[in-house]
Every structure is written in C-alpha cells, then in structure tokens.
Design an enzyme around this catalytic site. Structure first.
Site, PDB file in Angstrom:
ATOM      1  CG  LEU A  13      -1.958  -1.077   1.312  1.00 56.70           C
ATOM      2  CD1 LEU A  13      -2.665  -1.028   2.655  1.00 56.70           C
ATOM      3  CD2 LEU A  13      -2.952  -0.930   0.161  1.00 56.70           C
ATOM      4  N   GLY A  19       8.902   2.227   7.334  1.00 51.72           N
ATOM      5  CA  GLY A  19       7.819   1.262   7.278  1.00 51.72           C
ATOM      6  C   GLY A  19       7.425   0.867   5.866  1.00 51.72           C
ATOM      7  NE  ARG A  20      10.647  -2.554   2.735  1.00 50.07           N
ATOM      8  CZ  ARG A  20      11.093  -2.825   1.509  1.00 50.07           C
ATOM      9  NH1 ARG A  20      10.339  -3.482   0.668  1.00 50.07           N
ATOM     10  NH2 ARG A  20      12.285  -2.454   1.141  1.00 50.07           N
ATOM     11  CB  VAL A  21       1.886   0.088   4.729  1.00 50.37           C
ATOM     12  CG1 VAL A  21       0.483  -0.193   5.220  1.00 50.37           C
ATOM     13  CG2 VAL A  21       2.624   0.980   5.732  1.00 50.37           C
ATOM     14  CE  LYS A  36       4.845   2.588  10.006  1.00 48.96           C
ATOM     15  NZ  LYS A  36       4.484   3.952  10.436  1.00 48.96           N
ATOM     16  CG  ASP A 132       6.157  13.466  10.258  1.00 45.89           C
ATOM     17  OD1 ASP A 132       6.449  14.440   9.522  1.00 45.89           O
ATOM     18  OD2 ASP A 132       6.512  12.297  10.000  1.00 45.89           O
ATOM     19  CE  LYS A 134       5.956  13.325   6.273  1.00 42.51           C
ATOM     20  NZ  LYS A 134       7.392  13.212   6.071  1.00 42.51           N
ATOM     21  CG  ASN A 137       2.791  10.920   7.719  1.00 43.72           C
ATOM     22  OD1 ASN A 137       3.019   9.880   7.118  1.00 43.72           O
ATOM     23  ND2 ASN A 137       3.721  11.608   8.361  1.00 43.72           N
TER      24      ASN A 137
HETATM   25  P1  ADP Z   1       6.535   5.805   7.863  1.00 42.98           P
HETATM   26  O1  ADP Z   1       6.422   5.874   9.346  1.00 42.98           O
HETATM   27  O2  ADP Z   1       7.719   4.977   7.419  1.00 42.98           O
HETATM   28  O3  ADP Z   1       6.465   7.155   7.200  1.00 42.98           O
HETATM   29  P2  ADP Z   1       3.718   5.407   7.280  1.00 42.98           P
HETATM   30  O4  ADP Z   1       2.953   4.858   8.430  1.00 42.98           O
HETATM   31  O5  ADP Z   1       3.605   6.872   7.040  1.00 42.98           O
HETATM   32  O6  ADP Z   1       5.262   4.947   7.374  1.00 42.98           O
HETATM   33  O7  ADP Z   1       3.273   4.599   5.992  1.00 42.98           O
HETATM   34  C1  ADP Z   1       3.940   4.811   4.743  1.00 42.98           C
HETATM   35  C2  ADP Z   1       2.920   4.969   3.627  1.00 42.98           C
HETATM   36  O8  ADP Z   1       2.138   3.767   3.497  1.00 42.98           O
HETATM   37  C3  ADP Z   1       1.885   6.068   3.847  1.00 42.98           C
HETATM   38  O9  ADP Z   1       2.371   7.339   3.461  1.00 42.98           O
HETATM   39  C4  ADP Z   1       0.713   5.573   2.990  1.00 42.98           C
HETATM   40  O10 ADP Z   1       0.932   5.850   1.619  1.00 42.98           O
HETATM   41  C5  ADP Z   1       0.778   4.065   3.177  1.00 42.98           C
HETATM   42  N1  ADP Z   1      -0.082   3.634   4.295  1.00 42.98           N
HETATM   43  C6  ADP Z   1       0.268   3.613   5.595  1.00 42.98           C
HETATM   44  N2  ADP Z   1      -0.728   3.167   6.383  1.00 42.98           N
HETATM   45  C7  ADP Z   1      -1.754   2.895   5.547  1.00 42.98           C
HETATM   46  C8  ADP Z   1      -3.099   2.403   5.761  1.00 42.98           C
HETATM   47  N3  ADP Z   1      -3.530   2.125   6.976  1.00 42.98           N
HETATM   48  N4  ADP Z   1      -3.900   2.259   4.678  1.00 42.98           N
HETATM   49  C9  ADP Z   1      -3.435   2.567   3.442  1.00 42.98           C
HETATM   50  N5  ADP Z   1      -2.192   3.029   3.179  1.00 42.98           N
HETATM   51  C10 ADP Z   1      -1.354   3.198   4.211  1.00 42.98           C
HETATM   52 MG    MG Z   2       4.871   8.518   7.084  1.00 39.21          MG
HETATM   53 MG    MG Z   3       6.676   7.207  10.817  1.00 30.49          MG
END
Ligand code: ADP
Ligand code: MG
Ligand code: MG
Length: 219
Positions: A13, A19-21, A36, A132, A134, A137
């Site tokens: 996603l 993180g990879r989600v 995540k 954070d 933006k 997020n």
């Molecule tokens: P990091 O802490 O490494 O920045 P994030 O939690 O922001 O990781 O997740 C990275 C990206 O993954 C997000 O910017 C979004 O594009 C995608 N993502 C994260 N959580 C979700 C979710 N619950 N549903 C859909 N996409 C998500």
């Molecule tokens: Mg993020």
């Molecule tokens: Mg983060």
C-alpha cells in the site's frame, strides 16, 4: 496475541522512511486491515525503539473518526508488525496531485474541518502532539474520510518539548530553531496545509532546504 499466521497478505500500500505497509486480511473474521512492517535491523540501526514505542502507545489510545486506528501489534524474529485500520483511498497527496488544488469548499468542509477536529481531540483530550502532519501522513478511507496516520514522531505531553523532528516544509519556526515547542506546532501545520490545499504547493517551498528555511523565517 496475534501472529503472521493469522493474516493473508495482499498488495503493498505504500512505504515511508522505515515502514512498508501491506493490505492484509485476518483469516477468521475476514476483516481487512493494513499491516505496517518494520525490520528489527532498521530499528537497531536507526535507534527507533523510542519512536516505535510512542507510535504504538500513543496511537492505540486514540479513538476518533478522523484518526487512523491502531488495533494491535506483534513481532517475529526479524520484524515488528502494526495492525492498522485500512485507508482504502490512500494519501491525500494523491487527491492534490490529481486535482492540482482543491476548491475552498472542499478544502474547508472535507479536510480542514476533519483535521482540526482530530487535532483538537489529540491535543485536548489525549495530550498527544503528532509533530509530523503532512500530505503523506493524511490518509482517506473508502468514503474519502480523512484519517491522521503515522504517529512515529508523536509525543504525549503537557509540558514543552525540545526534539526537532518532521519535514521542513511543514515545520513551525520554533521547531526549526530547536526551541521548546508544544501543541502549536501541529496547528502551524494546519495553516500550511490549508494554503497547500488551495494553491497546490506549500507556502515556503523552494529549490533547497536552505531557501525554505529563509522563507519560513520571513527573510
Ligand atoms: P513511515 O512511518 O515509514 O512514514 P507510514 O505509516 O507513514 O510509514 O506509511 C507509509 C505509507 O504507506 C503512507 O504514506 C501511505 O501511503 C501508506 N499507508 C500507511 N498506512 C496505511 C493504511 N492504513 N492504509 C493505506 N495506506 C497506508
Ligand atoms: Mg509517514
Ligand atoms: Mg513514521
């Protein structure tokens, strides 16, 4: 306690710095979530224990229609997994990209109102600063409802903080100058986003960080 065996893993996603989600489905209930994944190797290398701990602790205590739910977590030998509410329509960044900018009405009623409500809840009811905020997020669910995500930089506090964090374009001056800061840093970002929703670019955007820094200090 959960384990990876409980889930079927689907498409990726998104990914952030650490993180990879992935899309995932809990086998018994068929409930769709986002998983995540953070590798222990990264946690050690970048000393993310504190961050990850706060992400888990702060986000799991929040229950608001405009805050992404964190349902739980588990780990195996080399990874930590966070079980998150699935945001079907992805980042608000995508909406901005596709449309260039938003109408005043859409920005106000759909996004700024939701974000304001969610921040007021985090700040006033839970004492949590996100730090954070933006477009990457801010996620959207299947109905386009805004969800604040990624509480990796968040803190729970009633006093002033000193750690500088976040992304320069969205940072409040007191944070850039490494001064004490509080809830107001999220509110500053609300203003930045309000501008970005209406104009398509953040107000202090520049060729490089040095120029962004100068612009946000009004130099
Ligand atoms: P990091 O802490 O490494 O920045 P994030 O939690 O922001 O990781 O997740 C990275 C990206 O993954 C997000 O910017 C979004 O594009 C995608 N993502 C994260 N959580 C979700 C979710 N619950 N549903 C859909 N996409 C998500
Ligand atoms: Mg993020
Ligand atoms: Mg983060």
């Amino acid at each position: 306690p959960w384990s990876l065996q409980d889930f079927e893993i689907g498409k990726p996603l998104g990914r952030g710095k650490f993180g990879r989600v992935y899309l995932a489905r809990e086998k018994k209930s068929k409930y769709i979530v986002a998983l995540k994944v953070i590798f222990r190797e990264q946690i050690e290398k970048y000393d993310l224990y504190g961050q990850l701990g706060r992400e888990m602790e702060n986000q799991s205590g929040l229950n608001h229609p405009n805050v992404l739910r964190l349902f739980g977590w588990f780990a195996d030998d080399d990874r930590v997994f966070l079980i998150l509410e699935y945001a079907h329509r992805g980042e608000i960044y995508g909406v901005l990209r596709r449309n260039g900018h938003l109408s005043e009405k859409q920005a106000a009623t759909q996004y700024i109102a939701s974000l304001t409500g969610a921040l007021a809840y985090c700040h006033n009811e839970k004492g949590v600063i996100h730090r954070d905020i933006k477009p990457e997020n801010l996620l959207l669910d299947f109905e386009g409802r805004l969800k604040i995500a990624d509480f990796g930089w968040s803190v729970q506090t009633t006093s002033k903080r000193h750690t500088m964090c976040g992304t320069l374009d969205y940072l409040a001056p007191e944070m850039v100058e490494n001064k004490a800061h509080d809830f107001a840093v999220d509110n500053w970002t609300l203003g930045i986003l309000c501008y970005e929703f209406l104009y398509g670019v953040p107000p202090f955007e520049a060729e490089n960080q040095r120029d962004t820094f100068k612009r946000l200090k009004g130099l």
